[in-house]
Design a protein around this motif. Structure first.
Motif, PDB file in Angstrom:
ATOM      1  N   TYR A 213       2.356  35.270  40.620  1.00 12.09           N
ATOM      2  CA  TYR A 213       2.435  34.242  41.653  1.00 12.09           C
ATOM      3  C   TYR A 213       1.029  33.795  42.022  1.00 12.09           C
ATOM      4  CZ  TYR A 213       1.587  38.033  45.100  1.00 12.09           C
ATOM      5  OH  TYR A 213       1.074  39.094  45.803  1.00 12.09           O
ATOM      6  N   ILE A 230       1.743  27.191  37.743  1.00 11.19           N
ATOM      7  CA  ILE A 230       2.938  28.036  37.561  1.00 11.19           C
ATOM      8  C   ILE A 230       3.671  27.630  36.287  1.00 11.19           C
ATOM      9  CG2 ILE A 230       5.231  28.534  38.494  1.00 11.19           C
ATOM     10  CD1 ILE A 230       3.052  30.089  39.917  1.00 11.19           C
ATOM     11  N   ILE A 239       7.572  34.598  36.358  1.00 11.76           N
ATOM     12  CA  ILE A 239       7.103  34.233  37.697  1.00 11.76           C
ATOM     13  C   ILE A 239       7.892  35.039  38.726  1.00 11.76           C
ATOM     14  CG2 ILE A 239       6.735  32.338  39.319  1.00 11.76           C
ATOM     15  CD1 ILE A 239       5.092  32.200  36.674  1.00 11.76           C
ATOM     16  N   ALA A 240       7.226  35.506  39.757  1.00 10.84           N
ATOM     17  CA  ALA A 240       7.861  36.326  40.789  1.00 10.84           C
ATOM     18  C   ALA A 240       8.926  35.536  41.549  1.00 10.84           C
ATOM     19  CB  ALA A 240       6.813  36.847  41.762  1.00 10.84           C
ATOM     20  N   GLU A 241      10.026  36.215  41.853  1.00  9.06           N
ATOM     21  CA  GLU A 241      11.089  35.644  42.679  1.00  9.06           C
ATOM     22  C   GLU A 241      10.905  36.089  44.129  1.00  9.06           C
ATOM     23  OE1 GLU A 241      13.333  33.532  41.729  1.00  9.06           O
ATOM     24  OE2 GLU A 241      12.856  33.581  39.585  1.00  9.06           O
ATOM     25  N   LEU A 248       7.130  36.273  49.561  1.00 13.80           N
ATOM     26  CA  LEU A 248       6.384  37.129  48.648  1.00 13.80           C
ATOM     27  C   LEU A 248       5.337  37.858  49.475  1.00 13.80           C
ATOM     28  CD1 LEU A 248       5.761  34.646  45.678  1.00 13.80           C
ATOM     29  CD2 LEU A 248       7.405  36.524  45.713  1.00 13.80           C
ATOM     30  N   MET A 253       7.516  31.625  50.719  1.00 17.76           N
ATOM     31  CA  MET A 253       7.240  30.956  49.464  1.00 17.76           C
ATOM     32  C   MET A 253       7.337  29.458  49.678  1.00 17.76           C
ATOM     33  SD  MET A 253       8.638  32.010  45.693  1.00 17.76           S
ATOM     34  CE  MET A 253      10.174  31.085  45.765  1.00 17.76           C
ATOM     35  N   GLY A 257       6.916  30.562  43.085  1.00 16.62           N
ATOM     36  CA  GLY A 257       5.725  31.307  42.705  1.00 16.62           C
ATOM     37  C   GLY A 257       4.473  31.005  43.486  1.00 16.62           C
ATOM     38  N   VAL A 258       4.581  30.358  44.642  1.00 14.42           N
ATOM     39  CA  VAL A 258       3.384  29.973  45.400  1.00 14.42           C
ATOM     40  C   VAL A 258       3.560  30.305  46.884  1.00 14.42           C
ATOM     41  CG1 VAL A 258       1.819  28.096  46.072  1.00 14.42           C
ATOM     42  CG2 VAL A 258       2.891  28.085  43.797  1.00 14.42           C
TER      43      VAL A 258
END
Length: 315
Positions: A213, A230, A239-241, A248, A253, A257-258
């Motif tokens: 991320y 991303i 990419i992280a959920e 996150l 979020m 991913g941001v």
């Protein structure tokens, strides 16, 4: 999303609820063995040669002999032909020395990608800002300070102070800054508990995101820029959920991913410059779905994609 680790109770140093003083900091330092070599893994590859279009130089030395430790030369790589008519790109790695791909990804980018961008941008790369942290696989410096909270005037952390002086001297105007980091399971098992103990607080673990991320800067979000990075990284790793709360590491979020931090008031390296485009990578090396090579590749892809975005804006 990975499962949170239970916090050690109590942390092996200090008295719960009481902030550390000098004896506790010394006790903590005595528990930090050398686990790898800055000389062999960082300096030697740099000294063996950088691309001909690049200049390797020292921007200072960290002297920890007062603590019974050694000295650490700090190295940077810059464009040999620096042109005022080109945009300037800053890449920083190893602000947290334990975040391996931040360092190795930067070194790999220098070897494989630096020359390809010559003539398009001015480049300044600081691949390992915290060499003692690299050697001990540590978030802090030997004074039990997090360098990534010390990018501020009169910084007490030499790592941050010397990096700031280097950038001010060699790249007074920066258009793009990419700061290379990792989020690891040890944030819950070691470094979070240590910070809480140091400050006399109770540690509260948080879910560690499984995947890559980015952390944008609240005053300079540039969502299209972050989204483009991303998209590029999706080609090399997952990419992280978000967690059940849409967060996150406790932050909402903003897009896939941001997340955002207000970097300058927090003393983060990402707040070091006035660059329009700034991002901090967060790679997850403990994922069963990612290899060290993928982690390094994710760092490299982010840097190159960020430069492509910058150039596409006509900077």
């Amino acid at each position: 999303m990975t499962t949170s680790h239970a916090a050690p109770a109590p942390y092996p140093v200090g008295t719960p609820g009481q902030p550390w003083a000098a004896p506790e900091r010394a006790a903590w330092l005595a528990r930090q063995p050398l686990r790898r070599s800055y000389q062999d893994e960082v300096l030697a590859p740099l000294l063996a040669g950088v691309p001909g279009e690049a200049e390797l130089f020292s921007y200072g030395e960290l002297d920890y002999t007062r603590l019974g430790l050694g000295t650490y030369p700090l190295m940077a790589v810059r464009s040999r032909d620096w042109r005022d008519d080109l945009p300037t790109v800053l890449v920083t790695g190893g602000v947290h020395g334990y975040e391996t791909s931040g360092v190795q990804g930067a070194l790999q980018w220098i070897r494989q990608e630096f020359a390809r961008h010559v003539g398009l941008v001015n480049l300044l790369v600081l691949p390992c800002i915290s060499p003692w942290g690299y050697e001990t696989i540590n978030r802090w410096n030997p004074d039990a300070l997090d360098p990534n909270r010390q990018f501020r005037a009169d910084s007490p952390a030499g790592e941050a102070a010397l990096a700031m002086a280097c950038v001010a001297a060699h790249a007074p105007r920066v258009d793009l800054h990419v700061d290379l980091h990792e989020t690891t399971d040890t944030d819950n098992s070691e470094f979070g508990p240590a910070k809480a103990a140091r400050d006399g607080n109770t540690f509260v673990p948080h879910p560690i995101p499984d995947g890559f991320y980015l952390v944008g800067d609240t005053p300079r979000p540039e969502p299209e820029f972050q989204g483009a990075l991303i998209k590029a990284v999706r080609e090399v790793t997952h990419i992280a959920e978000p967690d059940a709360d849409g967060c996150l590491i406790g932050s909402p979020m903003k897009q896939p991913g941001v997340i955002h931090y207000n970097k300058r008031p927090l003393g983060l390296c990402g707040g070091l410059t006035d660059a329009r485009f700034v991002t901090t990578t967060e790679v997850y090396p403990d994922s069963p779905r990612a290899t060290p090579a993928q982690c390094n590749e994710a760092q490299m892809v982010t840097v190159s994609a960020a430069m492509a975005w910058l150039l596409a804006q006509g900077a």
